[in-house]
Design a protein around this motif. Structure first.
Motif, short mmCIF file in Angstrom:
data_model
loop_
_atom_site.label_atom_id
_atom_site.label_comp_id
_atom_site.label_asym_id
_atom_site.label_seq_id
_atom_site.Cartn_x
_atom_site.Cartn_y
_atom_site.Cartn_z
N ALA A 141 0.95 -1.09 -0.12
CA ALA A 141 0.14 0.00 0.00
C ALA A 141 0.68 1.24 0.14
O ALA A 141 0.53 2.15 -0.86
N VAL A 142 1.96 1.31 0.94
CA VAL A 142 2.70 2.44 0.77
C VAL A 142 3.55 2.45 -0.41
O VAL A 142 4.00 3.69 -0.82
N ARG A 143 3.84 1.56 -1.00
CA ARG A 143 4.90 1.63 -1.96
C ARG A 143 4.20 2.15 -3.14
O ARG A 143 4.93 2.71 -4.08
N TYR A 144 3.21 1.68 -3.34
CA TYR A 144 2.47 2.05 -4.77
C TYR A 144 1.35 3.13 -4.78
O TYR A 144 0.70 3.58 -5.58
N THR B 238 -8.93 -5.40 7.03
CA THR B 238 -8.71 -4.64 5.73
C THR B 238 -7.83 -3.82 5.80
O THR B 238 -7.65 -3.05 6.59
N VAL B 239 -6.92 -3.57 4.58
CA VAL B 239 -6.26 -2.83 4.41
C VAL B 239 -6.54 -2.11 2.91
O VAL B 239 -6.47 -2.61 1.76
N ALA B 240 -6.57 -0.72 3.19
CA ALA B 240 -7.54 0.13 1.97
C ALA B 240 -6.68 1.40 1.83
O ALA B 240 -6.33 2.03 2.80
N ALA C 45 -9.44 -11.33 -0.25
CA ALA C 45 -10.31 -10.53 -1.27
C ALA C 45 -9.45 -9.28 -1.70
O ALA C 45 -9.42 -8.46 -0.84
N LEU C 46 -9.12 -9.25 -2.98
CA LEU C 46 -8.63 -8.14 -3.59
C LEU C 46 -9.57 -7.36 -4.43
O LEU C 46 -10.01 -8.28 -5.41
N GLN D 87 -8.18 -2.24 -2.21
CA GLN D 87 -8.46 -2.73 -0.98
C GLN D 87 -8.01 -4.16 -0.91
O GLN D 87 -8.67 -4.93 -1.77
N ALA D 88 -7.40 -4.61 0.17
CA ALA D 88 -7.37 -6.21 0.39
C ALA D 88 -8.05 -6.36 1.67
O ALA D 88 -7.78 -5.85 2.88
#
Length: 453
Positions: free
Chosen positions: A363-366, A383-385, A433-434, A443-444
């Motif tokens: 998330a931080v890289r892209y 959840t990471v969004a 779930a991507l 969101q992952a």
């Protein structure tokens, strides 16, 4: 045939069991036959003595002898032994009034109570069984005798006649047993030939259709082992192929930069740029090798090792603290949303931490500078969004494939981060779930069973 042969051992055990059974049956038959014969012969002696007791012996002046019958019995296939039965009749004074003309003449006089007694004839070492009976008028004593050896021989003859057919049939039974064993063990022979000619990486399973039920679990276990072995070999081949393909480009870049350094000579600016590019290439190659090794170790696992209850709240806080300096450098804000209670999940803490760190790192890289990454934990999911530019539907459909990166991507990477996330989630019985984030971006979502405090 070696003694380790199952066929030979079963045959020997069958022969030994048959011999022991035959011996035990012989002893039991001998015991019961002897017991029943004694009852029968005692009854015969008693009946014979009673018949003699109703005869008249007054006219017998001297003890007469009975007519010989051995020749007549032998002519009609009969048999009469001298010790089969003997009798004599005495008066109350001990004078013999009648006998059978053979062993009856040697029966000694005894005046005891009526009944059975054991004794011997004069000059004879063989034991006899005597039955003494007094006539109804009390004037005569009747004795009927029979040698014990005759009874024993009769018992042996009866037992032998019963067991001899089984002894004669034993070779035939052994032959039939060997034929049956050969027939029933034939599927094991075919199985042995299949194993001898089987290739190490063959995916084919052994046929269990004609395998005996006792051996089928072993064959099924072998099939499972072969399947795991084939899967492992294929996985290692794929890993070697992928590693060779992915490492080739970074190594080629490092080689080019090394040549630039050599050719730079006294040009300090060119040499420093080449060294900087070489250091970045080494960093990318090191990360690629680490991720390849991590993915290889994860593929080899069936279940997480050393599973313990892991607090996801604490794990997420540590992961955010570790990624915060990198996020701040790129002007990316990270927001952590936790539940009121502690969420614990049983698993390997190191792997779960690697899963969260890979999601945050991606998330931080892209994400573009100035974006926000939200990390949310509830009772059922993590959840990471982000609110970054997101990706197209075609790109979203392929994201997470090993070594695949979206075209035109400027950020460095190996395309293995999300593959590692999926593998760790699968080991912990979780789903990934991507998808597109509701407000735009990516969101992952990691879903896991509901947990309790």
């Amino acid at each position: 045939m070696h003694l380790t042969s199952l066929r030979l051992r079963l045959t020997l055990f069958f022969i030994l069991l048959t011999a022991l059974t035959w011996c035990c049956a012989s002893l039991i038959a001998w015991h019961y036959t002897t017991k029943e014969l004694n009852k029968l012969f005692d009854t015969q002696q008693m009946l014979f003595a009673k018949r003699l007791s109703v005869m008249s012996f007054d006219e017998a002046a001297s003890p007469p002898a009975l007519a010989p019958t051995k020749k007549m019995l032998r002519h009609h296939r009969g048999k009469q032994d001298d010790d089969a039965m003997a009798f004599a009749i005495f008066d109350i004074h001990g004078k013999m009034r009648l006998n059978d003309g053979d062993n009856g003449r040697d029966i000694p006089w005894h005046y005891y109570r009526d009944g059975f007694i054991d004794g011997y004839l004069p000059d004879d070492d063989d034991e006899w069984r005597f039955l003494w009976l007094t006539s109804s008028d009390g004037r005569f004593r009747i004795v009927v005798a029979q040698e014990w050896e005759y009874r024993e021989d009769m018992a042996i003859d009866i037992v032998t006649s019963q067991l001899y057919p089984w002894l004669v049939a034993l070779p035939g039974m052994i032959l039939i047993l060997m034929l049956l064993l050969h027939r029933e063990l034939r599927p094991l022979g075919r199985l042995s030939r299949q194993l001898a000619t089987r290739l190490p990486d063959s995916p084919e399973s052994l046929d269990t259709a004609q395998i005996p039920g006792e051996v089928r679990p072993l064959v099924s276990a072998l099939n499972q082992l072969f399947a795991r072995t084939h899967h492992t070999i294929e996985r290692e081949r794929r890993f070697i192929s992928d590693a060779a393909h992915e490492i080739r480009s970074p190594l080629a870049g490092l080689k080019v930069q090394a040549e630039v350094v050599q050719l730079a000579g006294d040009d300090k600016i060119v040499r420093e740029q080449a060294l900087t590019q070489m250091q970045a290439g080494i960093t990318r190659t090191t990360r690629l090798v680490e991720q390849l090794l991590t993915l290889s170790r994860l593929d080899a696992l069936d279940n997480p090792e050393d599973s313990v209850p892991v607090s996801l709240n604490a794990l997420l806080q540590d992961a955010v603290a570790d990624i915060y300096p990198c996020a701040s450098a790129r002007q990316i804000e990270i927001q952590l949303h936790l539940t009121q209670r502690q969420i614990c999940l049983r698993g390997q803490a190191l792997l779960l931490s690697l899963l969260v760190r890979n999601l945050l790192d991606n998330a931080v890289r892209y994400c573009s500078p100035g974006c926000t990454v939200e990390l949310t934990l509830d009772d059922h999911s993590l959840t990471v969004a982000d609110n970054g530019p997101g990706m197209s539907d075609d790109t979203l459909a392929r994201v997470g494939e090993r070594f695949w990166r979206p075209p035109g991507q400027k950020q460095t990477g190996s395309g293995l981060g999300l593959s590692i996330v999926k593998r760790i989630a699968a080991l912990h019985r979780m789903t990934v779930a991507l998808q597109h984030a509701p407000g735009g971006g990516f969101q992952a979502t990691i879903r896991f069973p509901s947990t309790k405090r």
